[in-house]
Design a protein around this motif. Structure first.
Motif, PDB file in Angstrom:
ATOM      1  N   THR A   4     -17.999 -13.925   2.414  1.00 13.14           N
ATOM      2  CA  THR A   4     -18.120 -14.648   3.674  1.00 13.14           C
ATOM      3  C   THR A   4     -19.490 -14.395   4.280  1.00 13.14           C
ATOM      4  O   THR A   4     -19.993 -13.271   4.282  1.00 13.14           O
ATOM      5  CB  THR A   4     -17.033 -14.217   4.675  1.00 13.14           C
ATOM      6  OG1 THR A   4     -17.123 -12.798   4.896  1.00 13.14           O
ATOM      7  CG2 THR A   4     -15.648 -14.543   4.144  1.00 13.14           C
ATOM      8  N   VAL A   5     -20.101 -15.455   4.785  1.00  9.76           N
ATOM      9  CA  VAL A   5     -21.379 -15.355   5.477  1.00  9.76           C
ATOM     10  C   VAL A   5     -21.331 -16.286   6.674  1.00  9.76           C
ATOM     11  O   VAL A   5     -20.457 -17.136   6.790  1.00  9.76           O
ATOM     12  CB  VAL A   5     -22.557 -15.765   4.557  1.00  9.76           C
ATOM     13  CG1 VAL A   5     -22.706 -14.777   3.422  1.00  9.76           C
ATOM     14  CG2 VAL A   5     -22.356 -17.161   4.015  1.00  9.76           C
ATOM     15  N   ALA A   6     -22.292 -16.085   7.585  1.00  9.36           N
ATOM     16  CA  ALA A   6     -22.297 -16.916   8.793  1.00  9.36           C
ATOM     17  C   ALA A   6     -22.512 -18.381   8.441  1.00  9.36           C
ATOM     18  O   ALA A   6     -21.913 -19.266   9.031  1.00  9.36           O
ATOM     19  CB  ALA A   6     -23.386 -16.422   9.740  1.00  9.36           C
ATOM     20  N   GLY A   7     -23.371 -18.632   7.470  1.00  4.36           N
ATOM     21  CA  GLY A   7     -23.581 -20.009   7.024  1.00  4.36           C
ATOM     22  C   GLY A   7     -24.698 -20.700   7.768  1.00  4.36           C
ATOM     23  O   GLY A   7     -25.142 -20.273   8.833  1.00  4.36           O
ATOM     24  N   PRO A   8     -25.185 -21.800   7.209  1.00  9.27           N
ATOM     25  CA  PRO A   8     -26.268 -22.560   7.813  1.00  9.27           C
ATOM     26  C   PRO A   8     -25.859 -23.181   9.142  1.00  9.27           C
ATOM     27  O   PRO A   8     -24.687 -23.494   9.368  1.00  9.27           O
ATOM     28  CB  PRO A   8     -26.556 -23.654   6.773  1.00  9.27           C
ATOM     29  CG  PRO A   8     -25.952 -23.137   5.505  1.00  9.27           C
ATOM     30  CD  PRO A   8     -24.770 -22.345   5.913  1.00  9.27           C
ATOM     31  N   THR A   9     -26.837 -23.377  10.015  1.00 12.71           N
ATOM     32  CA  THR A   9     -26.579 -24.020  11.305  1.00 12.71           C
ATOM     33  C   THR A   9     -26.981 -25.492  11.279  1.00 12.71           C
ATOM     34  O   THR A   9     -26.622 -26.239  12.175  1.00 12.71           O
ATOM     35  CB  THR A   9     -27.355 -23.306  12.419  1.00 12.71           C
ATOM     36  OG1 THR A   9     -28.765 -23.407  12.149  1.00 12.71           O
ATOM     37  CG2 THR A   9     -26.964 -21.828  12.487  1.00 12.71           C
ATOM     38  N   LYS A  10     -27.730 -25.891  10.238  1.00 11.05           N
ATOM     39  CA  LYS A  10     -28.160 -27.285  10.110  1.00 11.05           C
ATOM     40  C   LYS A  10     -27.374 -27.976   8.999  1.00 11.05           C
ATOM     41  O   LYS A  10     -26.559 -27.355   8.319  1.00 11.05           O
ATOM     42  CB  LYS A  10     -29.662 -27.342   9.806  1.00 11.05           C
ATOM     43  CG  LYS A  10     -30.540 -26.739  10.899  1.00 11.05           C
ATOM     44  CD  LYS A  10     -32.011 -26.843  10.511  1.00 11.05           C
ATOM     45  CE  LYS A  10     -32.918 -26.270  11.580  1.00 11.05           C
ATOM     46  NZ  LYS A  10     -34.358 -26.388  11.202  1.00 11.05           N
ATOM     47  N   LYS A  11     -27.619 -29.276   8.819  1.00  9.30           N
ATOM     48  CA  LYS A  11     -26.999 -29.979   7.694  1.00  9.30           C
ATOM     49  C   LYS A  11     -27.329 -29.240   6.410  1.00  9.30           C
ATOM     50  O   LYS A  11     -28.445 -28.755   6.230  1.00  9.30           O
ATOM     51  CB  LYS A  11     -27.489 -31.432   7.624  1.00  9.30           C
ATOM     52  CG  LYS A  11     -26.837 -32.340   8.642  1.00  9.30           C
ATOM     53  CD  LYS A  11     -27.243 -33.793   8.410  1.00  9.30           C
ATOM     54  CE  LYS A  11     -26.546 -34.712   9.414  1.00  9.30           C
ATOM     55  NZ  LYS A  11     -26.922 -36.130   9.219  1.00  9.30           N
ATOM     56  N   TRP A  12     -26.341 -29.204   5.508  1.00 11.71           N
ATOM     57  CA  TRP A  12     -26.524 -28.407   4.313  1.00 11.71           C
ATOM     58  C   TRP A  12     -26.369 -29.249   3.056  1.00 11.71           C
ATOM     59  O   TRP A  12     -26.026 -30.443   3.118  1.00 11.71           O
ATOM     60  CB  TRP A  12     -25.563 -27.213   4.311  1.00 11.71           C
ATOM     61  CG  TRP A  12     -25.978 -26.159   3.337  1.00 11.71           C
ATOM     62  CD1 TRP A  12     -27.103 -25.388   3.392  1.00 11.71           C
ATOM     63  CD2 TRP A  12     -25.288 -25.784   2.151  1.00 11.71           C
ATOM     64  NE1 TRP A  12     -27.162 -24.555   2.296  1.00 11.71           N
ATOM     65  CE2 TRP A  12     -26.054 -24.774   1.521  1.00 11.71           C
ATOM     66  CE3 TRP A  12     -24.100 -26.207   1.553  1.00 11.71           C
ATOM     67  CZ2 TRP A  12     -25.670 -24.175   0.314  1.00 11.71           C
ATOM     68  CZ3 TRP A  12     -23.714 -25.617   0.359  1.00 11.71           C
ATOM     69  CH2 TRP A  12     -24.487 -24.603  -0.239  1.00 11.71           C
ATOM     70  N   ALA A  13     -26.564 -28.610   1.904  1.00 12.99           N
ATOM     71  CA  ALA A  13     -26.663 -29.316   0.636  1.00 12.99           C
ATOM     72  C   ALA A  13     -25.323 -29.590  -0.035  1.00 12.99           C
ATOM     73  O   ALA A  13     -25.266 -29.775  -1.246  1.00 12.99           O
ATOM     74  CB  ALA A  13     -27.556 -28.520  -0.313  1.00 12.99           C
ATOM     75  N   ASP A  14     -24.252 -29.660   0.726  1.00 18.56           N
ATOM     76  CA  ASP A  14     -22.953 -30.063   0.177  1.00 18.56           C
ATOM     77  C   ASP A  14     -22.726 -31.562   0.364  1.00 18.56           C
ATOM     78  O   ASP A  14     -21.641 -32.074   0.106  1.00 18.56           O
ATOM     79  CB  ASP A  14     -21.810 -29.270   0.794  1.00 18.56           C
ATOM     80  CG  ASP A  14     -21.870 -29.233   2.313  1.00 18.56           C
ATOM     81  OD1 ASP A  14     -22.797 -29.831   2.899  1.00 18.56           O
ATOM     82  OD2 ASP A  14     -20.991 -28.585   2.920  1.00 18.56           O
ATOM     83  N   GLY A  15     -23.728 -32.283   0.770  1.00 18.16           N
ATOM     84  CA  GLY A  15     -23.690 -33.731   0.908  1.00 18.16           C
ATOM     85  C   GLY A  15     -25.113 -34.244   1.053  1.00 18.16           C
ATOM     86  O   GLY A  15     -26.043 -33.470   1.257  1.00 18.16           O
TER      87      GLY A  15
END
Length: 256
Positions: A4-15
């Motif tokens: 688990t991580v905080a994750g990106p705050t902007k649009k990400w590369a899953d789309g």
């Protein structure tokens, strides 16, 4: 234990091009064909994340960062070409030989050809692009001409591998895929396509089930993660993951 991580705050590369769900999630995790198809899924997702990263960021790259973005976009194409060349040179012919079924993988080769014109346009554009001539809108337009077909091909190849289980008495799919992987890995460049791979592998994907991928000695992977991204380090600011494989904000990604 899930990663688990905080994750990106902007649009990400899953789309916008969707990532591939691995057969490992719902399939028999001890079956060689499920494992082989899962490994191929993970490699394909490395390609998809990079394409998404390029597509999302192209319109927003600042002039001062354009040279590095061009480098990243070229590294993506180099990685894709190495992967597909490895399939056509090592993977597909071996499957045809071992199964004894002529043309069993021809559908995959035809799909390669279906997006070849768009990919050629991409390579020609990015091959001559300079910070002064580069247009993010033009690059997006080119990707639109082949991205969906490429994504569909990458997805379609997974059930094709699973279906090869009917020939399990004739071949060791794990060995076949391992040989193809060695062939492709030997073609990667430590300063370009190796760091591209490292920074497009999301260790948190599917709750961290694949955090040990690719199957290589831990010391080798640790050294590669520590050293390879130091080369052309400006390129990897546009990558979807940090060198440890955790998702990060991409330099020119738009807001969610």
């Amino acid at each position: 234990m899930a990663v688990t991580v905080a994750g990106p705050t902007k649009k990400w590369a899953d789309g916008p091009f969707p990532l591939i769900k691995t057969p490992f999630v719902d399939g028999d995790r001890k079956d060689d064909y499920v494992l082989a198809a899962t490994q191929m899924s993970l490699v394909h997702n490395v390609i998809i994340r990079g394409l998404n990263a390029i597509y999302l960021q192209a319109p927003h790259v600042l002039p001062a960062d354009t040279a590095d973005f061009i480098g990243y976009a070229r590294a993506w194409s180099d990685f894709l070409h190495i992967h597909h060349a490895g399939e056509e040179a090592a993977f597909f012919p071996t499957i045809e030989q071992l199964t004894g079924v002529p043309g069993i993988m021809d559908g995959n080769i035809q799909q390669h050809e279906a997006f070849s014109a768009g990919l050629k346009a991409y390579d020609e554009y990015m091959g001559t692009a300079t910070p002064e001539s580069f247009s993010g809108a033009r690059l997006v337009e080119i990707i639109d001409s082949f991205g969906q077909v490429l994504g569909q091909h990458l997805d379609d190849e997974i059930p094709t591998i699973l279906a090869l289980a009917q020939h399990r008495d004739k071949m060791d799919i794990s060995k076949v895929l391992e040989d193809e992987a060695k062939h492709s890995m030997s073609k990667l460049g430590f300063k370009t396509t190796v760091p591209y791979l490292i920074t497009a592998l999301d260790v948190t994907f599917e709750e961290g089930l694949h955090r040990d991928f690719p199957p290589a000695p831990g010391l080798i992977k640790a050294v590669a993660r520590a050293l390879a991204p130091r080369f052309n380090k400006g390129y990897w600011r546009f990558a979807p993951c940090a060198k440890d494989g955790s998702p990060k904000d991409m330099l020119a990604a738009p807001e969610k």
